[in-house]
Design an enzyme around this catalytic site. Structure first.
Site, short mmCIF file in Angstrom:
data_model
loop_
_atom_site.label_atom_id
_atom_site.label_comp_id
_atom_site.label_asym_id
_atom_site.label_seq_id
_atom_site.Cartn_x
_atom_site.Cartn_y
_atom_site.Cartn_z
N HIS A 188 0.89 -1.05 15.21
CA HIS A 188 0.80 -1.94 14.07
C HIS A 188 2.41 -2.71 13.89
O HIS A 188 2.42 -3.66 13.04
CB HIS A 188 0.76 -1.23 12.89
CG HIS A 188 0.34 -1.87 11.56
ND1 HIS A 188 1.57 -1.81 10.46
CD2 HIS A 188 -0.76 -2.29 10.91
CE1 HIS A 188 1.15 -2.34 9.52
NE2 HIS A 188 -0.26 -2.72 9.75
N ARG A 212 0.93 -1.18 0.01
CA ARG A 212 0.10 0.05 0.11
C ARG A 212 0.97 1.29 0.03
O ARG A 212 1.81 1.40 0.82
CB ARG A 212 -0.91 -0.07 1.16
CG ARG A 212 -1.96 -1.07 1.18
CD ARG A 212 -2.88 -0.75 2.35
NE ARG A 212 -4.11 -1.73 2.36
CZ ARG A 212 -4.38 -2.84 2.83
NH1 ARG A 212 -3.20 -3.01 3.66
NH2 ARG A 212 -5.36 -3.64 2.87
N ARG A 239 -5.90 -6.12 0.06
CA ARG A 239 -7.37 -5.93 -0.02
C ARG A 239 -7.85 -4.31 0.06
O ARG A 239 -7.18 -3.70 0.78
CB ARG A 239 -7.90 -6.62 1.18
CG ARG A 239 -9.61 -6.79 1.33
CD ARG A 239 -10.02 -7.42 2.52
NE ARG A 239 -9.40 -8.72 2.78
CZ ARG A 239 -10.06 -9.82 2.24
NH1 ARG A 239 -11.04 -9.57 1.56
NH2 ARG A 239 -9.58 -10.91 2.50
N HIS A 266 3.42 -9.64 1.10
CA HIS A 266 3.50 -8.46 2.43
C HIS A 266 4.16 -8.18 3.02
O HIS A 266 4.55 -7.18 3.94
CB HIS A 266 2.33 -9.20 3.30
CG HIS A 266 1.73 -8.38 4.28
ND1 HIS A 266 2.22 -8.57 5.72
CD2 HIS A 266 0.86 -7.34 4.27
CE1 HIS A 266 1.20 -7.57 6.26
NE2 HIS A 266 0.51 -6.82 5.49
#
Length: 684
Positions: free
Chosen positions: A586, A369, A399, A429
């Protein structure tokens, strides 16, 4: 029962978000924004989690499994309804607190005649052009018309022929959701209205002269769809074309939830349910007057600065400030940044300098992202213009970012960047950047290994570690990851990094076993884990074994946790806590005491089957002493948190660590401000 259901655990996490909105000690503008975060989370929960359970019910060929999933769906619906009731109660309290600060979120019937007239004029001049009602007939394909999670008004039109219905989409894409009451008068009070209310006030203006009516009334609703899609298998299509074709399925995917105003007449609700072909396993959620309360996340502050969190400027890392360029700084020692405490601009500056440094020959990056106007991507395009060889691995199946990443892939390709799409069947990822630089007679590699995306926006609110290094042993492994992404048919060898799906599961398992051996030999044996989600059953069982062997296990888990801590005979030596505060936790960290020789890893992976077996993930050991110290200090400060940490016990009741002290005004240890002070005063 060994495991807590992960979907119910996810709702427990969102309940912690709701607790922040309910906390009177949190600045009131932040409280209403937490309500928006809660709502946004709930939307995604239905798109992903509930939709998955729904599919398992429909497609299960095993009666026992189907019944088990039906029971789970019933439990989820019950918990969702309870949380919705809590949400409505908290919203009422937050709106009252805003009113105390002269910020009034009003309904149209609370305005005087002059104010209503001004709103009618405002509607005509500023809003009407964006509103086109849809008259619903028997042939109207309502399920295909509705956009997912957009806010709608269903209008009941009582006319000569009886009751008819119309649909109005609230035009939030074109007009602000929160409208400040227009007018010439200056006042200390700030009167705001939902855009929805202005539409309802002007229903007659929309339908007069077009549709005969005796009475008009409207009620809000929105629909959530299943987010799953299946890319095309047409081998004659490119990867991009197959992804674009697959994404079109999402637009017309099955509804999984209808959220509506609890005042909506039963006949209207039945009409919508019938038109959308909802079944007993689709959730009907009654709530307050307004839908799409996720917009609260952007609620404006018209009051005092103190109604929001105090400004906390991100810090420059001292190691970068001592040198003329980033490469000299990294050569001196590894540098660990912790966003948002440190400036993300130090990463973008690294990429910017690499883009025009004459010594740099190649750049490779993984994109999962990135920000809409990413300076990182712009610098990569500039690097091509400067004659660098640039390779970018774009994950097209990130997603809800699929469309954005498709566009980035096209733009990068047009700029001359070599774009690849990873390995079929595995999401990439990992958060990796590699820069190759010709120095004297040798080529030196520089790498950045992170726990979060290279995204300027999320780096302002997500806590993530990012390691800058030129150590050959780490950089050679990073190079092997990129080679694996290009040539997955070759078996790579990783000497230091843990890489999923190749070595990470096995290595984590071995590290846990080593702690068990330490405990059995009477040595110090501890495991300290920080992740977003802890749901992989195999590794949870190993942690249970470690607990029974006497290993002290501490876990900081922000989201889902299937591990049941503190259960006699199973997990007495395991404690789990969760922190919800100003920043979203995170980062992922794995810390093993290993006697008195601690091993610390930062990672992109959560402890989930999907991360360990179906994604390309990287965990990096911290070999630099100061970097390791920083991570250990951060972890310990978070464990000592008494203001924002909750105990995640076997039943996930979300009790604050110091519940008896958790009252407005008490000065309890709060880790996020403490971490900021730590890095602000840190010298190297």
């Amino acid at each position: 029962m060994k495991f807590f259901n992960k979907e119910l655990s996810w709702l427990s996490f969102n309940e912690r978000v709701l607790q922040e909105a309910a906390d009177d000690a949190v600045p009131v503008i932040e409280r209403i924004r937490f309500l928006g975060i809660f709502s946004s989370n709930m939307d995604e929960f239905f798109q992903v989690r509930v939709a998955d359970v729904r599919r398992r019910i429909f497609f299960s060929k095993n009666d026992e499994k189907r019944k088990k999933n039906e029971q789970l769906m019933a439990a989820l619906q019950e918990k969702v309804l309870l949380l919705q009731q809590q949400f409505d109660q908290v919203l009422e309290r937050v709106l009252a607190a805003l009113a105390d600060e002269d910020i009034l979120l009003l309904q149209a019937d609370q305005l005087d005649d002059d104010e209503q007239q001004r709103l009618r004029q405002f509607f005509i001049e500023k809003i009407r052009r964006f509103v086109v009602p849809i008259l619903i007939s028997d042939k109207t394909p309502l399920g295909n018309i509705l956009r997912e999670d957009e806010n709608y008004l269903c209008v009941e039109i009582l006319g000569p022929q009886g009751i008819e219905y119309a649909l109005i989409e609230v035009p939030c894409d074109s007009v602000d959701r929160f409208i400040r009451l227009p007018g010439p008068k200056r006042s200390e009070q700030h009167k705001l209205l939902f855009l929805d209310d202005i539409l309802q006030l002007n229903l007659a203006e929309l339908f007069r002269g077009m549709v005969p009516f005796q009475r008009l009334r409207s009620f809000s609703f929105k629909m959530t769809r299943d987010s799953e899609y299946r890319p095309s298998d047409d081998i004659e299509q490119s990867v991009l074309e197959r992804m674009e074709e697959g994404l079109k399925q999402r637009i017309k995917a099955d509804p999984v939830r209808l959220v509506y105003d609890k005042q909506m007449p039963h006949e209207m609700l039945a009409f919508l349910s019938d038109k959308l072909q909802l079944n007993p396993f689709d959730s009907l959620v009654a709530g307050g007057r307004y839908r799409n309360t996720r917009d609260f996340a952007k609620f404006p502050n018209y009051g005092r600065v103190s109604l929001e969190h105090r400004s906390q400027p991100a810090l420059m890392h001292p190691k970068f400030e001592r040198f003329d360029n980033v490469f000299d700084a990294i050569q001196a020692s590894d540098i660990l940044l912790y966003y948002p405490y440190h400036r993300f601009s130090q990463f973008t500056e690294f990429v910017r300098q690499a883009a025009y440094d004459p010594k740099v020959t190649r750049i490779a990056l993984c994109i999962y992202r990135v920000a809409p106007n990413s300076r990182v991507v712009r610098s990569l395009a500039n690097a091509v213009q400067n004659g660098k060889q640039v390779t970018v691995m774009v994950e097209l199946q990130a997603r809800f970012d699929e469309e954005a990443n498709i566009e980035w892939a096209k733009e990068l390709t047009e700029a001359g960047v070599r774009v690849s799409f990873g390995i079929q069947g595995l999401k990439v990822h990992s958060k990796l950047l590699m820069v190759y630089r010709q120095e004297a007679m040798t080529e030196r590699k520089y790498a950045v290994i992170g726990t979060g995306n290279f995204h300027e926006g999320t780096a302002q609110v997500y806590t993530d570690f990012s390691l800058f290094t030129c150590k050959p042993e780490l950089c050679n492994d990073v190079q092997s990851v990129f080679q694996y992404l290009e040539q997955p048919y070759k078996t790579p060898v990783f000497h230091h990094l843990m890489v999923a799906p190749i070595t990470m599961r096995q290595r984590l398992s071995a590290l846990i076993d080593e702690e068990i051996e330490q405990a059995q030999q009477g040595r110090r044996a501890e495991i300290f884990i920080k992740v977003n989600n802890l749901v992989d059953k195999k590794l949870i069982v190993q942690l249970y074994r470690a607990s029974r062997a006497g290993v002290k296990v501490r876990c900081l888990v922000r989201g889902m946790c299937s591990l049941r801590a503190g259960v006699e005979g199973l997990s007495e030596n395991i404690e789990v806590r969760s922190i919800v505060d100003r920043y979203l936790e995170h980062a992922r960290v794995f810390l093993f005491a290993h006697g008195d020789n601690p091993q610390v890893y930062i990672a992109s992976a959560d402890i989930m089957k999907r991360n360990l077996d179906h994604r390309v993930e990287v965990a990096c050991p911290l070999t630099d002493r100061t970097a390791r110290e920083d991570v250990v200090q951060v972890m310990e400060m978070q464990w000592r948190d008494r203001a924002k940490a909750r105990i995640v016990d076997a039943e996930q009741k979300n009790v604050y660590c110091c519940a008896h002290e958790h009252k407005a005004g008490n000065r309890l240890m709060r880790s996020q401000p403490a971490i900021y002070r730590y890095f602000k005063n840190r010298t190297y």
